[in-house]
Write an enzyme that holds these catalytic residues in place. Structure first.
Site, PDB file in Angstrom:
ATOM      1  N   ILE A  17       4.140   3.972   6.243  1.00  0.00           N
ATOM      2  CA  ILE A  17       4.542   5.373   6.421  1.00  0.00           C
ATOM      3  C   ILE A  17       3.578   6.119   7.346  1.00  0.00           C
ATOM      4  CG2 ILE A  17       3.377   6.430   4.399  1.00  0.00           C
ATOM      5  CD1 ILE A  17       6.944   7.116   5.737  1.00  0.00           C
ATOM      6  N   LYS A  93       4.386  11.159  -1.333  1.00  0.00           N
ATOM      7  CA  LYS A  93       5.110  11.064  -2.590  1.00  0.00           C
ATOM      8  C   LYS A  93       5.048   9.635  -3.125  1.00  0.00           C
ATOM      9  CE  LYS A  93       8.355   8.739  -2.446  1.00  0.00           C
ATOM     10  NZ  LYS A  93       8.840   7.374  -2.011  1.00  0.00           N
TER      11      LYS A  93
HETATM   12  P1  NAP Z   1       2.147   0.330   2.636  1.00  0.00           P
HETATM   13  O1  NAP Z   1       2.844  -0.054   3.884  1.00  0.00           O
HETATM   14  O2  NAP Z   1       1.880  -0.707   1.598  1.00  0.00           O
HETATM   15  O3  NAP Z   1       0.810   1.035   3.092  1.00  0.00           O
HETATM   16  C1  NAP Z   1      -0.103   1.594   2.192  1.00  0.00           C
HETATM   17  C2  NAP Z   1      -1.491   1.487   2.787  1.00  0.00           C
HETATM   18  O4  NAP Z   1      -2.425   2.052   1.885  1.00  0.00           O
HETATM   19  C3  NAP Z   1      -1.938   0.043   2.987  1.00  0.00           C
HETATM   20  O5  NAP Z   1      -1.540  -0.447   4.253  1.00  0.00           O
HETATM   21  C4  NAP Z   1      -3.437   0.170   2.873  1.00  0.00           C
HETATM   22  O6  NAP Z   1      -3.906   0.557   4.137  1.00  0.00           O
HETATM   23  C5  NAP Z   1      -3.687   1.383   1.983  1.00  0.00           C
HETATM   24  N1  NAP Z   1      -4.210   1.025   0.665  1.00  0.00           N
HETATM   25  C6  NAP Z   1      -5.340   1.518   0.102  1.00  0.00           C
HETATM   26  N2  NAP Z   1      -5.516   1.019  -1.099  1.00  0.00           N
HETATM   27  C7  NAP Z   1      -4.512   0.184  -1.321  1.00  0.00           C
HETATM   28  C8  NAP Z   1      -4.168  -0.651  -2.410  1.00  0.00           C
HETATM   29  N3  NAP Z   1      -4.927  -0.708  -3.519  1.00  0.00           N
HETATM   30  N4  NAP Z   1      -3.046  -1.404  -2.313  1.00  0.00           N
HETATM   31  C9  NAP Z   1      -2.292  -1.381  -1.193  1.00  0.00           C
HETATM   32  N5  NAP Z   1      -2.579  -0.571  -0.130  1.00  0.00           N
HETATM   33  C10 NAP Z   1      -3.686   0.183  -0.206  1.00  0.00           C
HETATM   34  O7  NAP Z   1       2.918   1.492   1.886  1.00  0.00           O
HETATM   35  P2  NAP Z   1       3.782   2.658   2.544  1.00  0.00           P
HETATM   36  O8  NAP Z   1       5.191   2.229   2.631  1.00  0.00           O
HETATM   37  O9  NAP Z   1       3.111   3.179   3.737  1.00  0.00           O
HETATM   38  O10 NAP Z   1       3.738   3.710   1.351  1.00  0.00           O
HETATM   39  C11 NAP Z   1       2.592   4.501   1.078  1.00  0.00           C
HETATM   40  C12 NAP Z   1       3.054   5.728   0.322  1.00  0.00           C
HETATM   41  O11 NAP Z   1       3.993   6.425   1.143  1.00  0.00           O
HETATM   42  C13 NAP Z   1       3.783   5.409  -0.982  1.00  0.00           C
HETATM   43  O12 NAP Z   1       3.453   6.334  -1.967  1.00  0.00           O
HETATM   44  C14 NAP Z   1       5.254   5.525  -0.611  1.00  0.00           C
HETATM   45  O13 NAP Z   1       6.064   5.899  -1.711  1.00  0.00           O
HETATM   46  C15 NAP Z   1       5.202   6.620   0.439  1.00  0.00           C
HETATM   47  N6  NAP Z   1       6.336   6.585   1.375  1.00  0.00           N
HETATM   48  C16 NAP Z   1       6.719   5.433   1.979  1.00  0.00           C
HETATM   49  C17 NAP Z   1       7.842   5.417   2.806  1.00  0.00           C
HETATM   50  C18 NAP Z   1       8.322   4.188   3.508  1.00  0.00           C
HETATM   51  O14 NAP Z   1       9.399   4.221   4.118  1.00  0.00           O
HETATM   52  N7  NAP Z   1       7.599   3.078   3.506  1.00  0.00           N
HETATM   53  C19 NAP Z   1       8.544   6.597   3.024  1.00  0.00           C
HETATM   54  C20 NAP Z   1       8.083   7.772   2.454  1.00  0.00           C
HETATM   55  C21 NAP Z   1       6.981   7.747   1.627  1.00  0.00           C
HETATM   56  P3  NAP Z   1      -5.260   0.028   4.715  1.00  0.00           P
HETATM   57  O15 NAP Z   1      -5.082  -1.442   4.838  1.00  0.00           O
HETATM   58  O16 NAP Z   1      -5.273   0.776   5.991  1.00  0.00           O
HETATM   59  O17 NAP Z   1      -6.362   0.403   3.780  1.00  0.00           O
END
Ligand code: NAP
Length: 314
Positions: A17, A93
């Site tokens: 995101i 969120k």
């Molecule tokens: P993601 O791709 O898994 O990315 C989350 C990032 O957070 C990871 O790449 C990591 O980045 C960091 N991180 C730090 N501590 C972590 C841990 N213990 N476990 C995993 N990652 C950790 O997730 P995302 O889809 O971006 O979602 C993140 C948030 O945004 C969630 O709450 C989700 O509900 C919300 N969201 C997501 C979307 C969507 O379409 N994906 C849409 C709206 C909102 P580093 O490696 O850089 O530390």
């Protein structure tokens, strides 16, 4: 006329995101300048990079605001540290993993005199405000939410989403509830919750919910992560004078019965609107922490009739 300097921002969690939405919107909306990132694995060219939030806070004392784009399970500790350092904080969120921890963050932000913004990106979809204005003053007689998507397409490799606090299918489902609680002219309460949990996971892959308005009008919600083919994010609200249907997660609107309202799309993305609002809140010295969608999800776990279903393998 003197133009206002953009707010110096640090961003934590360079995942999907952050890359898809936050970074492009920060670049487009003008109210912020991205001065640093905190990431365990990644960096952005030309932006100061730190391996964690504490390191970023120590190394960049002039940052005024922090956007937390990490999974919800690690958000409280990060938000607490950023608020303690006197930073304005934007929460992706869902805003946390329990209601209590988000209430605690509200208290910390108030004491620190900084802005806390719990974002609900779906509320900023192009047609949501039009639906809200159309529904204002009408009597709700029923509604259906259908939120069905393929988890293997939208969340590949996201293990955190299946762990406690990751919320399973409520990770997208809470987006529907954020729209519902924004557009309805009345409150609803949950009266039935059926959760389907894969035998090898702790979080639901599907949920069927029933809400009722105070007058007893039913609103049914069907969340499912096993959807193949067409992906469906639709909310249909019936009233005493017509029906409004939001589809594509709020990007489209249709009316039946009473005439609809025109709407003008300014071309801004959901996250452009989020960053505009964050800038406005900081300027006013205000916070925005609406926990209604989160409360309904907590209720869905409390009232859950849990069924074990086939194991989920990615
Ligand atoms: P993601 O791709 O898994 O990315 C989350 C990032 O957070 C990871 O790449 C990591 O980045 C960091 N991180 C730090 N501590 C972590 C841990 N213990 N476990 C995993 N990652 C950790 O997730 P995302 O889809 O971006 O979602 C993140 C948030 O945004 C969630 O709450 C989700 O509900 C919300 N969201 C997501 C979307 C969507 O379409 N994906 C849409 C709206 C909102 P580093 O490696 O850089 O530390």
């Amino acid at each position: 006329m003197q133009t206002k300097a953009p707010v110096s921002l640090g961003l934590a969690g360079l995942g999907k995101i952050a890359r898809d939405e936050h970074i492009p919107s920060i670049g487009r909306t003008g109210g912020f300048v991205l001065d640093a990132t905190a990431s365990r694995n990644a960096s952005l060219e030309g932006v100061a990079a730190y391996s964690g939030l504490e390191q970023m806070l120590a190394g960049e004392p002039d940052i005024a605001a922090v956007a937390l784009c990490t999974p919800p399970q690690v958000r409280f500790a990060m938000a607490q540290a950023a608020l303690a350092a006197g930073k304005h904080v934007l929460l992706e969120k869902p805003p946390g993993v329990t209601l209590s921890e988000v209430h605690e963050l509200e208290r910390l932000a108030l004491n620190a005199g900084v802005t806390l913004y719990a974002t609900w990106h779906s509320r900023h979809a192009a047609c949501v405000d039009t639906a809200r204005r159309w529904l204002d003053g009408r009597t709700i007689t029923g509604g259906q939410i259908t939120w069905k998507e393929d988890v293997t397409h939208w969340h590949p490799g996201q293990d955190w989403i299946w762990e406690p606090g990751g919320m399973g299918v409520f990770d997208p489902g809470i987006n529907a509830l954020s729209i519902l609680t924004e557009v309805l002219p009345c409150s609803v309460r949950l009266v039935r919750s059926r959760l389907e949990v894969p035998a090898n996971r702790s979080q639901p892959i599907a949920a069927q919910l029933r809400f009722e308005t105070t007058a007893g009008a039913p609103i049914e919600a069907d969340f499912d992560w096993r959807q193949k083919g067409e992906q469906i994010w639709t909310i249909r609200i019936e009233t005493d004078a017509g029906i409004v249907t939001l589809s594509e997660g709020g990007a489209r609107i249709a009316f039946a019965g009473d005439p609809g309202l025109p709407f003008e799309d300014d071309g801004a993305s959901e996250y452009d609107r989020i960053y505009r609002r964050f800038a406005g809140l900081i300027e006013k010295g205000a916070s925005d922490v609406d926990l209604a969608p989160f409360r309904h999800v907590a209720d869905a776990y409390m009232l859950a009739d849990v069924t074990s279903v086939a194991a989920f393998e990615e």
